[in-house]
Design a protein around this motif. Structure first.
Motif, short mmCIF file in Angstrom:
data_model
loop_
_atom_site.label_atom_id
_atom_site.label_comp_id
_atom_site.label_asym_id
_atom_site.label_seq_id
_atom_site.Cartn_x
_atom_site.Cartn_y
_atom_site.Cartn_z
N VAL A 74 0.95 -1.28 0.02
CA VAL A 74 -0.08 0.02 -0.04
C VAL A 74 1.00 1.32 -0.12
O VAL A 74 1.83 1.34 0.66
CB VAL A 74 -0.87 -0.02 1.19
CG1 VAL A 74 -1.84 1.38 1.05
CG2 VAL A 74 -1.86 -1.27 1.29
N MET A 75 0.49 2.04 -1.00
CA MET A 75 1.56 3.38 -1.05
C MET A 75 0.49 4.38 -1.03
O MET A 75 -0.84 4.56 -1.32
CB MET A 75 2.16 3.36 -2.42
CG MET A 75 3.10 2.11 -2.49
SD MET A 75 3.71 1.74 -4.36
CE MET A 75 2.26 0.94 -4.76
N THR A 76 0.98 5.69 -0.99
CA THR A 76 0.19 6.99 -0.85
C THR A 76 -0.01 7.35 -2.14
O THR A 76 0.48 7.12 -3.39
CB THR A 76 0.94 8.22 -0.34
OG1 THR A 76 2.05 8.56 -1.13
CG2 THR A 76 1.33 8.06 1.16
N ALA A 77 -1.33 7.68 -2.62
CA ALA A 77 -1.79 8.21 -3.83
C ALA A 77 -2.45 9.81 -3.92
O ALA A 77 -3.58 9.86 -4.49
CB ALA A 77 -2.78 7.08 -4.38
N ASN A 78 -1.94 10.25 -3.01
CA ASN A 78 -2.35 11.95 -2.88
C ASN A 78 -2.04 12.57 -4.42
O ASN A 78 -1.26 12.18 -5.02
CB ASN A 78 -1.80 12.64 -1.99
CG ASN A 78 -1.87 12.12 -0.50
OD1 ASN A 78 -3.09 11.64 -0.23
ND2 ASN A 78 -0.64 12.22 0.24
N PRO A 79 -3.31 13.19 -4.72
CA PRO A 79 -2.98 14.00 -6.23
C PRO A 79 -1.78 14.73 -6.28
O PRO A 79 -1.13 14.96 -7.54
CB PRO A 79 -4.24 14.80 -6.29
CG PRO A 79 -5.29 14.38 -5.21
CD PRO A 79 -4.38 13.56 -4.07
N ASN A 80 -1.24 15.39 -5.17
CA ASN A 80 0.09 16.05 -5.09
C ASN A 80 1.16 15.24 -5.23
O ASN A 80 2.14 15.61 -5.63
CB ASN A 80 0.11 16.94 -4.08
CG ASN A 80 -1.02 18.00 -3.87
OD1 ASN A 80 -1.58 18.47 -5.13
ND2 ASN A 80 -1.36 18.38 -2.62
N SER A 81 1.07 13.96 -5.00
CA SER A 81 2.10 13.09 -5.02
C SER A 81 2.57 12.59 -6.19
O SER A 81 3.77 12.22 -6.56
CB SER A 81 1.93 11.76 -4.24
OG SER A 81 1.61 12.14 -2.76
N GLY A 82 1.90 12.73 -7.48
CA GLY A 82 2.19 12.19 -8.65
C GLY A 82 2.32 10.77 -8.80
O GLY A 82 1.71 9.99 -7.89
N THR A 83 2.61 10.25 -9.98
CA THR A 83 2.70 8.55 -10.23
C THR A 83 3.96 8.06 -10.32
O THR A 83 4.36 6.77 -10.59
CB THR A 83 1.93 8.30 -11.20
OG1 THR A 83 2.32 8.95 -12.52
CG2 THR A 83 0.48 8.65 -11.14
N SER A 84 5.12 9.03 -10.02
CA SER A 84 6.50 8.33 -10.31
C SER A 84 7.07 7.28 -9.25
O SER A 84 7.53 6.55 -9.59
CB SER A 84 7.51 9.59 -10.25
OG SER A 84 7.24 10.64 -11.32
N HIS A 85 6.62 7.82 -8.02
CA HIS A 85 6.92 6.82 -7.13
C HIS A 85 6.07 5.45 -7.15
O HIS A 85 6.54 4.37 -7.03
CB HIS A 85 6.82 7.17 -5.84
CG HIS A 85 5.27 7.55 -5.31
ND1 HIS A 85 4.48 8.72 -6.06
CD2 HIS A 85 4.44 6.85 -4.30
CE1 HIS A 85 3.30 8.49 -5.40
NE2 HIS A 85 3.24 7.33 -4.36
N LEU A 86 4.89 5.41 -7.68
CA LEU A 86 4.43 4.23 -8.09
C LEU A 86 4.90 3.40 -9.20
O LEU A 86 4.91 2.25 -9.11
CB LEU A 86 2.64 4.55 -8.54
CG LEU A 86 1.88 5.42 -7.39
CD1 LEU A 86 0.82 5.91 -7.77
CD2 LEU A 86 1.93 4.58 -5.99
N LYS A 87 5.37 4.22 -10.08
CA LYS A 87 6.13 3.50 -11.22
C LYS A 87 7.17 2.78 -10.88
O LYS A 87 7.59 1.88 -11.39
CB LYS A 87 6.08 4.59 -12.41
CG LYS A 87 6.79 3.84 -13.68
CD LYS A 87 7.10 4.86 -14.63
CE LYS A 87 7.82 4.34 -16.18
NZ LYS A 87 8.98 3.47 -16.01
#
Length: 103
Positions: free
Chosen positions: A42-55
């Motif tokens: 489970v990771m953060t998915a705040n709109p301000n976080s972007g998706t780079s860390h998810l990728k």
């Protein structure tokens, strides 16, 4: 404007392919989260976080198949899946009849 149109306008389109490999949710504090479909991290998915860390997570995820592009495995068929052409033909025929495409 009907309810469906209003709802579709309010839904923000997710353009990143990472969302095909992640499930959106919320934690106990009400913050948006992204859960990896492969390893359940489970990771953060705040709109301000972007998706780079998810990728980056998906690039390094130990449970994800190597050599497969992110977002390209749309269906998990499981280990006991057996392809049956007769079933596919039957389903295709039923869809054609349902949508009036049969001759």
């Amino acid at each position: 404007m009907d309810i469906v149109s209003t709802t579709l306008i309010n839904i923000k389109e997710r353009r990143s392919k990472v969302w095909r490999d992640l499930e959106q949710g919320k934690n106990a504090q009400g913050e948006k989260t992204a859960t990896c479909k492969h390893c359940k991290v489970v990771m953060t998915a705040n709109p301000n976080s972007g998706t780079s860390h998810l990728k980056r997570h998906l690039d390094r995820c130990p449970q994800r198949l190597s050599g497969v592009e992110i977002g390209e495995l749309g269906i998990d068929v499981g280990e006991d899946f057996v392809f049956n052409m007769n079933e596919l033909r039957k389903d295709f025929r039923n869809c054609c009849f349902k949508f009036g495409l049969a001759r």
